[in-house]
Design a protein around this motif. Structure first.
Motif, short mmCIF file in Angstrom:
data_model
loop_
_atom_site.label_atom_id
_atom_site.label_comp_id
_atom_site.label_asym_id
_atom_site.label_seq_id
_atom_site.Cartn_x
_atom_site.Cartn_y
_atom_site.Cartn_z
N GLU A 153 0.81 -1.22 0.00
CA GLU A 153 0.00 0.00 0.00
C GLU A 153 0.85 1.27 0.00
O GLU A 153 0.35 2.35 -0.29
CB GLU A 153 -0.92 0.01 1.22
N TYR A 154 2.12 1.14 0.32
CA TYR A 154 3.02 2.29 0.40
C TYR A 154 4.01 2.36 -0.76
O TYR A 154 4.82 3.28 -0.82
CB TYR A 154 3.80 2.25 1.72
N LEU A 155 3.96 1.42 -1.68
CA LEU A 155 4.92 1.38 -2.78
C LEU A 155 4.72 2.58 -3.70
O LEU A 155 3.60 2.92 -4.07
CB LEU A 155 4.78 0.09 -3.57
N ALA A 156 5.83 3.18 -4.11
CA ALA A 156 5.77 4.28 -5.07
C ALA A 156 5.61 3.72 -6.48
O ALA A 156 6.02 2.59 -6.76
CB ALA A 156 7.05 5.12 -4.97
N ARG A 189 -5.49 1.47 -1.62
CA ARG A 189 -5.71 0.10 -1.20
C ARG A 189 -6.82 -0.56 -2.01
O ARG A 189 -7.90 -0.01 -2.20
CB ARG A 189 -6.06 0.05 0.29
N GLY A 190 -6.55 -1.79 -2.48
CA GLY A 190 -7.53 -2.55 -3.23
C GLY A 190 -7.92 -3.83 -2.51
O GLY A 190 -7.51 -4.08 -1.37
N MET A 191 -8.70 -4.66 -3.18
CA MET A 191 -9.17 -5.91 -2.58
C MET A 191 -8.03 -6.90 -2.36
O MET A 191 -8.08 -7.73 -1.46
CB MET A 191 -10.24 -6.55 -3.47
N ASP A 192 -7.00 -6.81 -3.18
CA ASP A 192 -5.83 -7.66 -3.00
C ASP A 192 -4.61 -6.88 -3.46
O ASP A 192 -4.71 -5.72 -3.89
CB ASP A 192 -5.96 -8.98 -3.77
N HIS A 193 -3.44 -7.50 -3.38
CA HIS A 193 -2.20 -6.81 -3.72
C HIS A 193 -2.17 -6.37 -5.18
O HIS A 193 -1.67 -5.28 -5.50
CB HIS A 193 -1.00 -7.71 -3.42
N GLU A 194 -2.68 -7.21 -6.08
CA GLU A 194 -2.65 -6.87 -7.50
C GLU A 194 -3.49 -5.62 -7.79
O GLU A 194 -3.08 -4.74 -8.55
CB GLU A 194 -3.16 -8.04 -8.34
N THR A 196 -4.25 -3.32 -5.62
CA THR A 196 -3.57 -2.20 -4.97
C THR A 196 -2.48 -1.63 -5.87
O THR A 196 -2.37 -0.42 -6.05
CB THR A 196 -2.96 -2.64 -3.63
N LEU A 197 -1.66 -2.50 -6.45
CA LEU A 197 -0.58 -2.05 -7.33
C LEU A 197 -1.14 -1.38 -8.59
O LEU A 197 -0.59 -0.37 -9.06
CB LEU A 197 0.31 -3.24 -7.71
N ALA A 198 -2.24 -1.92 -9.11
CA ALA A 198 -2.87 -1.30 -10.28
C ALA A 198 -3.41 0.08 -9.93
O ALA A 198 -3.31 1.03 -10.74
CB ALA A 198 -4.00 -2.20 -10.79
N ASN A 199 -3.98 0.24 -8.75
CA ASN A 199 -4.48 1.55 -8.31
C ASN A 199 -3.35 2.55 -8.17
O ASN A 199 -3.50 3.73 -8.52
CB ASN A 199 -5.22 1.41 -6.98
#
Length: 286
Positions: A153-156, A189-194, A196-199
């Motif tokens: 959730e904190y990745l640039a 933040r998304g439903m899962d990690h994928e 989240t990264l897409a957002n």
């Protein structure tokens, strides 16, 4: 009237408390950058409140240490006329003036704007007489890493894309940190990690309607969460540019560690059962 007064008081208290902790995080990151270290893992879990109420960072497992060939030495930029918190458009229009010894990423250089640009003339006229002292800059902006590290959730965006990243990732995480302090959630933040990264890569920054957050805080978060690291606040002037933002107006940076914290953890003692390996002495808990 009493209701609105109470709401205003709560908003002001939230702003003061958040500003204090954010200020100490900025100073901590500035110190790490001065030492040639990119932290890369700022999040609430890694910010500890000490017994005196001040904060400290912990967990440096993901930190990146720069060597002498890639780190930018601390330097003092001469005094110049600028606003404490210019909007993003003005940053792109008028980049900071660096000396010959300054070191910036080539792809972060923004073409200068014609001196005949009316907006620039109005800006300079508005800035007349507003003098700010020299700025201390300690930003290892030359360091590059291809590692995929950090909390999702904190990745640039530059980490997610795998194009390589530098110290600007710490200022992105500061923006996420501020957002979470105000709203209790992270913005992408998304439903899962994928998801989240897409957002993080594609979704625009949006602010919830509740709770009410000061406009200066939203502006700072917006500047820190610029997806392009070259346009991100702090990417070239480091903590110095962030310190001058209006959200931190009134902060005495030189005496920050002498400021009374908004919350000091209460101390309570508990008697410890004594045995051969544990003396019968009270232990302090926070």
């Amino acid at each position: 009237m009493h209701f609105f007064s109470s709401c205003f008081t709560l908003i002001n208290i939230r702003r003061i408390v958040t500003r204090f902790y954010a200020s100490e995080v900025v100073v901590a990151l500035e110190y790490l950058h001065m030492m040639g270290i990119v932290y890369r893992d700022l999040k609430p879990e890694n910010v500890l409140v000490r017994s005196d109420g001040h904060i400290m960072l912990t967990d440096f497992d993901l930190s990146l240490r720069c060597d002498d060939s890639t780190s930018t030495p601390a330097q003092v930029i001469p005094a110049q006329n600028h606003t404490p918190a210019p909007p993003q458009s003005e940053y792109a229009m008028d980049p900071p003036k660096f000396g010959a010894t300054s070191c910036i990423l080539p792809n972060c250089i923004v073409p200068s704007v014609s001196c005949f640009n009316p907006m620039r003339r109005r800006k300079k006229k508005a800035l007349a007489g507003r003098h700010v002292g020299p700025s201390f800059v300690a930003e290892p902006i030359d360091v590059r890493s291809m590692s995929f590290v950090g909390t999702h959730e904190y990745l640039a965006p530059e980490i997610v894309s795998g194009e390589g990243h530098g110290s600007a990732v710490d200022w992105w995480t500061l923006g996420i940190f501020l957002f979470e302090l105000f709203y209790g959630v992270t913005p992408f933040r998304g439903m899962d990690h994928e998801v989240t990264l897409a957002n993080i890569m594609a979704r625009a920054l949006e602010f919830p309607k509740e709770p009410v957050v000061p406009a200066s805080a939203k502006d700072l978060i917006t500047l820190l969460l610029a997806k392009d690291p070259c346009r991100r606040l702090g990417s070239t002037m480091g903590a110095s540019a962030i310190k001058h933002h209006q959200f931190f107006g009134g902060v005495n940076w030189a005496l920050l560690r002498c400021t009374t914290p908004p919350f000091v953890p209460p101390i309570f003692t508990r008697d410890v059962l004594s045995d051969e390996s544990c003396p019968d002495t009270p232990v302090e808990y926070y």
